[in-house]
Motif scaffolding. Structure first.
Motif, PDB file in Angstrom:
ATOM      1  N   SER A 127      62.886  73.920  23.034  1.00  0.00           N
ATOM      2  CA  SER A 127      61.924  74.948  22.658  1.00  0.00           C
ATOM      3  C   SER A 127      61.374  74.638  21.275  1.00  0.00           C
ATOM      4  CB  SER A 127      62.589  76.328  22.666  1.00  0.00           C
ATOM      5  OG  SER A 127      61.629  77.326  22.429  1.00  0.00           O
ATOM      6  N   VAL A 128      60.096  74.887  21.100  1.00  0.00           N
ATOM      7  CA  VAL A 128      59.442  74.678  19.808  1.00  0.00           C
ATOM      8  C   VAL A 128      58.295  75.689  19.700  1.00  0.00           C
ATOM      9  CG1 VAL A 128      57.833  72.911  20.644  1.00  0.00           C
ATOM     10  CG2 VAL A 128      58.501  72.915  18.246  1.00  0.00           C
ATOM     11  N   ASN A 129      58.041  76.157  18.464  1.00  0.00           N
ATOM     12  CA  ASN A 129      56.894  77.038  18.259  1.00  0.00           C
ATOM     13  C   ASN A 129      55.928  76.391  17.282  1.00  0.00           C
ATOM     14  OD1 ASN A 129      57.749  77.603  15.588  1.00  0.00           O
ATOM     15  ND2 ASN A 129      58.902  79.405  16.243  1.00  0.00           N
ATOM     16  N   ASN A 130      54.841  77.080  16.964  1.00  0.00           N
ATOM     17  CA  ASN A 130      53.793  76.489  16.132  1.00  0.00           C
ATOM     18  C   ASN A 130      54.290  76.129  14.732  1.00  0.00           C
ATOM     19  OD1 ASN A 130      53.938  79.370  15.713  1.00  0.00           O
ATOM     20  ND2 ASN A 130      52.082  79.186  14.485  1.00  0.00           N
ATOM     21  N   ARG A 131      55.187  76.897  14.161  1.00  0.00           N
ATOM     22  CA  ARG A 131      55.693  76.589  12.818  1.00  0.00           C
ATOM     23  C   ARG A 131      56.628  75.391  12.837  1.00  0.00           C
ATOM     24  NH1 ARG A 131      56.928  81.946   9.327  1.00  0.00           N
ATOM     25  NH2 ARG A 131      54.764  82.270   8.745  1.00  0.00           N
ATOM     26  N   GLN A 132      57.474  75.302  13.858  1.00  0.00           N
ATOM     27  CA  GLN A 132      58.422  74.193  13.929  1.00  0.00           C
ATOM     28  C   GLN A 132      57.724  72.864  14.180  1.00  0.00           C
ATOM     29  OE1 GLN A 132      60.675  75.884  17.097  1.00  0.00           O
ATOM     30  NE2 GLN A 132      62.302  76.606  15.748  1.00  0.00           N
ATOM     31  N   SER A 133      56.673  72.882  14.983  1.00  0.00           N
ATOM     32  CA  SER A 133      56.006  71.628  15.334  1.00  0.00           C
ATOM     33  C   SER A 133      55.118  71.121  14.207  1.00  0.00           C
ATOM     34  CB  SER A 133      55.172  71.796  16.595  1.00  0.00           C
ATOM     35  OG  SER A 133      54.017  72.551  16.311  1.00  0.00           O
ATOM     36  N   GLY A 134      54.469  72.023  13.499  1.00  0.00           N
ATOM     37  CA  GLY A 134      53.574  71.625  12.431  1.00  0.00           C
ATOM     38  C   GLY A 134      52.215  71.148  12.917  1.00  0.00           C
ATOM     39  N   ALA A 135      52.008  71.159  14.221  1.00  0.00           N
ATOM     40  CA  ALA A 135      50.728  70.712  14.787  1.00  0.00           C
ATOM     41  C   ALA A 135      50.483  71.462  16.093  1.00  0.00           C
ATOM     42  CB  ALA A 135      50.751  69.213  15.054  1.00  0.00           C
ATOM     43  N   ASN A 136      49.216  71.630  16.429  1.00  0.00           N
ATOM     44  CA  ASN A 136      48.862  72.275  17.696  1.00  0.00           C
ATOM     45  C   ASN A 136      48.677  71.267  18.822  1.00  0.00           C
ATOM     46  OD1 ASN A 136      48.908  74.818  16.549  1.00  0.00           O
ATOM     47  ND2 ASN A 136      46.758  74.731  15.969  1.00  0.00           N
TER      48      ASN A 136
END
Length: 184
Positions: A105-114
């Motif tokens: 699982s990953v969200n927008n803050r964790q990934s740092g990119a869209n």
């Protein structure tokens, strides 16, 4: 009197065992049936956006205004690439096995990119892990994130919340830019 206590204890143990079996195994089985049905409708290794009705059936806890896109992947014949191209704002991407076990699982803050790519593959069996442990280390080129699934089939799910229902079609169009393809 002790005979009655014995049968009450047996009935109680049976009820606890039946409840535990139901609580542990039925949700995964039910989720797997839903995945099979959607795979028949939409196909494997394709990204699509769920209708509000499909979203409510598969993920009843998610708010109705949100957009849920998913890829039903099948890694039994080879790797699958999930390329997310998401709009700005909060979003969550979760990868499940077809038994409803979340494996990533990953969200927008964790990934740092869209925009990112996840390589989905089958996790090696115990024997394969032992054989691989004896191989010399090999540097491998990694172009993104790699997720290994213990099951041959699963779901890559993107959830993008919208504040009101009127924004859902716009958000659905933006989420639909994502893709899911089998690697030959």
């Amino acid at each position: 009197m002790t005979r009655h206590l014995f049968w009450i204890a047996i009935a109680l143990c049976t009820a606890v065992a039946a409840h535990a079996a139901f609580a542990l195994f039925v949700p995964g089985w039910w989720f797997s049936r839903s995945v099979e049905r959607m795979a028949a409708e939409h196909g494997d290794n394709r990204f699509f956006v769920l209708s509000p009705e499909e979203q409510a059936r598969l993920f009843p806890g998610l708010p109705r205004f949100g957009v849920t896109g998913l890829c039903i992947f099948d890694v039994s014949k080879g790797d699958v690439t999930f390329a997310a191209n998401l709009p700005d704002g909060y979003w969550v991407t979760t990868i499940y096995t077809d038994k409803a076990d979340a494996i990533y699982s990953v969200n927008n803050r964790q990934s740092g990119a869209n925009t990112f790519t996840v390589s989905l593959s089958r996790a090696p069996s115990l024997i394969e892990q032992i054989v691989q442990a004896t191989d010399k280390e090999r540097p491998e080129i990694d172009s993104g994130w790699t997720v290994m699934s213990p099951e041959p089939r699963g779901l890559a799910v993107v959830w993008y919340p919208t504040p009101e229902s009127g924004l859902r079609p716009i958000a659905a169009g933006a989420v639909a830019r994502s893709s899911c393809t089998a690697v030959n």
